[in-house]
Design a protein around this motif. Structure first.
Motif, PDB file in Angstrom:
ATOM      1  N   ASN A 181       0.858  -1.180   0.000  1.00 20.56           N
ATOM      2  CA  ASN A 181       0.000   0.000   0.000  1.00 20.56           C
ATOM      3  C   ASN A 181       0.896   1.232   0.000  1.00 20.56           C
ATOM      4  N   ASP A 205       0.891   4.132  -1.343  1.00 16.43           N
ATOM      5  CA  ASP A 205       0.331   5.479  -1.232  1.00 16.43           C
ATOM      6  C   ASP A 205      -0.349   5.716   0.112  1.00 16.43           C
ATOM      7  N   VAL A 254      -3.107   4.396   1.211  1.00 16.62           N
ATOM      8  CA  VAL A 254      -4.546   4.558   0.994  1.00 16.62           C
ATOM      9  C   VAL A 254      -5.328   3.940   2.158  1.00 16.62           C
ATOM     10  N   ILE A 270      -9.335   3.424   3.307  1.00 14.23           N
ATOM     11  CA  ILE A 270     -10.725   3.538   2.852  1.00 14.23           C
ATOM     12  C   ILE A 270     -11.658   2.905   3.882  1.00 14.23           C
ATOM     13  N   ASN A 291      -7.620  -0.428  -1.250  1.00 22.12           N
ATOM     14  CA  ASN A 291      -7.646   0.020  -2.643  1.00 22.12           C
ATOM     15  C   ASN A 291      -9.069  -0.115  -3.188  1.00 22.12           C
ATOM     16  N   ILE A 342     -12.101   8.335   2.186  1.00 22.74           N
ATOM     17  CA  ILE A 342     -10.767   7.980   1.711  1.00 22.74           C
ATOM     18  C   ILE A 342      -9.754   9.050   2.088  1.00 22.74           C
ATOM     19  N   LEU A 359      -5.150   9.657   1.969  1.00 21.14           N
ATOM     20  CA  LEU A 359      -3.845   9.162   1.517  1.00 21.14           C
ATOM     21  C   LEU A 359      -2.754   9.653   2.459  1.00 21.14           C
ATOM     22  N   LEU A 393     -13.480   6.048  -6.158  1.00 24.81           N
ATOM     23  CA  LEU A 393     -12.270   5.934  -5.329  1.00 24.81           C
ATOM     24  C   LEU A 393     -11.005   6.061  -6.169  1.00 24.81           C
ATOM     25  N   GLU A 413     -10.617   9.710  -6.795  1.00 20.37           N
ATOM     26  CA  GLU A 413     -10.200  10.442  -5.598  1.00 20.37           C
ATOM     27  C   GLU A 413      -8.725  10.219  -5.274  1.00 20.37           C
ATOM     28  N   ILE A 414      -8.235   8.988  -5.482  1.00 17.68           N
ATOM     29  CA  ILE A 414      -6.808   8.721  -5.253  1.00 17.68           C
ATOM     30  C   ILE A 414      -5.968   9.580  -6.189  1.00 17.68           C
ATOM     31  N   GLN A 454      -6.297  13.393  -5.106  1.00  9.72           N
ATOM     32  CA  GLN A 454      -5.550  13.721  -3.900  1.00  9.72           C
ATOM     33  C   GLN A 454      -4.046  13.639  -4.118  1.00  9.72           C
ATOM     34  N   LYS A 455      -3.596  12.650  -4.893  1.00 10.59           N
ATOM     35  CA  LYS A 455      -2.167  12.546  -5.201  1.00 10.59           C
ATOM     36  C   LYS A 455      -1.686  13.772  -5.976  1.00 10.59           C
TER      37      LYS A 455
END
Length: 473
Positions: free
Chosen positions: A5, A7, A9, A11, A170, A205, A207, A228, A231-232, A235-236
Motif C-alpha cells: 500500500n 500510497d 490509501v 478507505i 484500494n 478515503i 492518503l 475511489l 479520488e486517489i 488527492q495525489k
C-alpha cells in the motif's frame, strides 16, 4: 506475503441498505411498494413529519436488522435506542432524522474478502437502524441544476447503515467487499437489490495520513470503485503540487467519472444528537435465539457444501454461490442432470450470456436449461449448437426443441461427418502438406472446413480426432 500500500490509501465505507422486503415503513403504516407510485402519493403525516404525528417502531424491521448483524458476525446489543440527528436538508421534512447513535443494534463484526494477497478481513464497526430521507431529483446535473424536485415516497423507509473500519486498501477491495456484502444480505431475503436506491454507498478515503474526504450516495459498486480511483488520483495530484487536501463531502458524477465538491464535512457535534423522546429503548438481546433460528445457509457455507456435495471446482462453487438466485437455479437443474455438467453450463456459459446482456438468471427457465443440457449429454446436439439455443432464447424467446428443429441444429450422423472429413482432405492439399510439415494451425483450418460443411452440427473434438486418424493412415 507483505501487504502493499505504497500510497498509504485508507478507505472506510458506510453502506445504506434499504430493508424493503417489509409490508410497511420504519415508523408508519405506509407501504414499502412505492417505486411505481406517483410522486408524493405513498406518504402519511408520520413520514412527512407533520406536527402532532407520532412514530411507531416496525418490529419486523428490527428483526431484519438483527439478521443482518448476525450474518456479519456482529455482537447484538442488550438494548438499543433511537436518537434524533438534527440537520436541515430539503429531502428531510422533519428537519431531523430518526437514527441510532451510541446504542447501534449491532457492533464489532467482520467480512472476509479475497484480495490480491489472499484472504483479507474487513472489520464492521457498527450497524445501526434509521429512516430513509426523501429523494431529490435535480433538473440537469447537480452542479448546474435549473431546479430540484423532491419525492417523499421513499421518506421513512427502513434503512440499516453498515459502517466499516478503515481496513480497505484500494478501490478493487472496496468493490469486492460491496459484492460480498450484497451477496450475504440477498441470502437473508431482507432487501431487493434490483430496486432503485436499495443500496447506497458513502466512501471515505485519505492518503498518507492526509485529510479525509467523503464521496456521498454512490449508487453502484462499479461506481464506488471508479469514484475511489478518481479520488486517489485527485488527492495525489494535490499533494504532488504541494497543496493540502481539505476535509469535505463530495459527489460522484457517474457520467463524467469525477467527483465534485459539495460542502465542508460536518463534525459529529454539528448534528446535536439527543434521544428520540417519542420512542422508548428496545431490549433486543433476548430476541437473538429466535432470530438466529431464521438465518439461512449463507454464501460461504453454501460454497463449502457445493464443493463437498457436488464435487465441483472451487471456481464453479464461487460463481454459483455469488448470487442466491443462481445457486437455487443450479440446484434445481442438478436434481435432473449430472451436477458437475450442470455447474459448468450454468457457471461458464449461461452466466456469461446473461452478464453480456445485463440480465439476471430469472430471464431463463430451469426446465429449458435442463432440456438443453440433456440434448448435449444425449448426443443430440453439439455444445456449439447448445450455446446457440441459449442465445436464441435470451434474444428472441422460444422453446429449446423448437429452436433446434427450426434451425437444423440436430447433430449430423457419423457417416456424414466422415464424408465431410474425406472431402476436406481432398480439397485442401496445401493445408494437408502444412500439417505434415508440422504446422499445427493447419489442423485448425481443416477442422473449420469440416464444421462449415456440416453447418456447425458436428462435434469439433470428434472432427479433429477423425481428421488426425485419416491423415495419419
Amino acid at each position: 506475503m507483505a501487504e502493499e500500500n505504497p500510497d498509504g490509501v485508507v478507505i472506510g465505507l458506510e453502506i445504506h441498505v434499504q430493508l424493503n422486503k417489509l409490508n410497511s415503513k420504519m415508523f408508519c403504516a405506509c407501504s414499502t411498494d412505492y417505486h411505481n407510485s406517483e410522486p408524493n402519493s405513498n406518504t402519511c403525516p408520520v413520514c412527512l413529519g407533520l406536527p402532532g404525528s407520532l412514530p411507531v417502531i416496525n418490529e419486523k424491521a428490527v428483526e431484519s436488522a438483527m439478521k443482518v448483524g448476525l450474518a456479519l458476525n456482529c455482537d447484538i446489543v442488550e438494548q438499543t435506542q433511537f436518537h434524533r440527528k438534527n440537520y436541515f436538508y430539503p429531502d428531510l421534512p422533519k428537519g431531523f432524522q430518526i437514527t441510532q447513535y451510541d446504542y447501534p443494534i449491532a457492533n464489532d463484526g467482520k467480512i472476509a474478502i479475497e484480495s490480491d494477497e489472499g484472504e483479507h478481513v474487513v472489520r464492521i464497526k457498527r450497524a445501526h437502524m434509521e429512516e430513509d430521507p426523501g429523494r431529490m431529483m435535480h433538473i440537469g446535473n447537480i452542479e448546474k441544476s435549473k431546479g430540484t424536485l423532491i419525492d417523499y415516497n421513499r421518506s421513512g423507509m427502513a434503512l440499516l447503515e453498515i459502517v466499516t473500519e478503515p481496513d480497505i486498501r484500494n478501490p478493487k477491495e472496496a468493490r469486492r467487499f460491496l459484492d460480498k456484502l450484497r451477496n450475504i444480505i440477498e441470502y437473508l431475503e431482507v432487501f431487493d437489490s434490483n430496486l432503485e436506491g436499495a443500496m447506497r454507498v458513502d466512501a471515505n478515503i485519505s492518503l498518507q495520513g492526509g485529510s479525509r474526504t467523503e464521496v456521498k450516495n454512490i449508487s453502484s459498486h462499479k461506481g464506488a470503485e471508479r469514484a475511489l480511483l478518481y479520488e486517489i488520483m485527485r488527492q495525489k495530484n494535490i499533494m504532488r503540487r504541494g497543496g493540502e487536501v481539505i476535509m469535505e463531502t463530495r459527489h460522484f458524477d457517474e457520467e463524467k467519472g469525477c467527483t465534485v465538491g459539495l460542502r465542508s464535512k460536518e463534525a459529529e457535534h454539528d448534528y446535536r444528537y439527543f434521544p428520540e423522546p417519542d420512542l422508548t429503548p428496545i431490549r433486543v438481546a433476548d430476541r437473538v435465539p429466535k432470530v438466529t433460528k431464521t438465518l439461512p445457509e449463507l454464501p460461504d457455507a453454501k460454497r463449502e457444501r457445493f464443493l463437498s456435495q457436488y464435487g465441483m471446482t472451487e471456481m464453479h462453487a464461487k460463481a454459483l454461490t455469488s448470487d442466491i438466485r443462481v445457486s437455487e437455479f443450479f440446484e434445481e437443474i442438478a436434481k435432473e442432470v449430472d451436477p458437475k455438467t450442470s455447474a459448468s453450463w450454468v457457471a461458464d456459459v449461461l452466466k456469461g450470456e446473461l452478464n453480456y446482456r445485463e440480465l439476471t438468471v430469472d430471464a431463463f427457465k430451469v426446465e429449458d436449461m435442463i432440456s438443453i443440457i440433456q440434448m448435449v449429454t444425449q448426443d443430440k446436439i453439439t455444445e456449439k449448437s447448445a450455446v446457440e439455443v441459449i442465445r436464441q432464447i435470451l434474444d428472441y424467446g422460444g422453446k429449446p426443441d423448437e429452436i433446434v428443429r427450426e434451425n437444423g441444429l440436430l447433430k449430423v450422423e457419423e457417416d456424414v461427418v466422415s464424408k465431410a472429413v474425406t472431402e476436406t482432405i481432398q480439397e485442401n492439399e496445401q493445408a494437408v502438406n502444412d500439417y505434415f510439415a508440422g504446422k499445427e494451425k493447419s489442423l485448425n483450418y481443416l477442422v473449420g472446413q469440416v464444421m462449415k460443411k456440416t453447418r456447425g452440427r458436428a462435434d469439433a473434438k470428434e472432427v479433429r480426432e477423425l481428421l488426425v486418424d485419416e491423415l495419419n493412415n
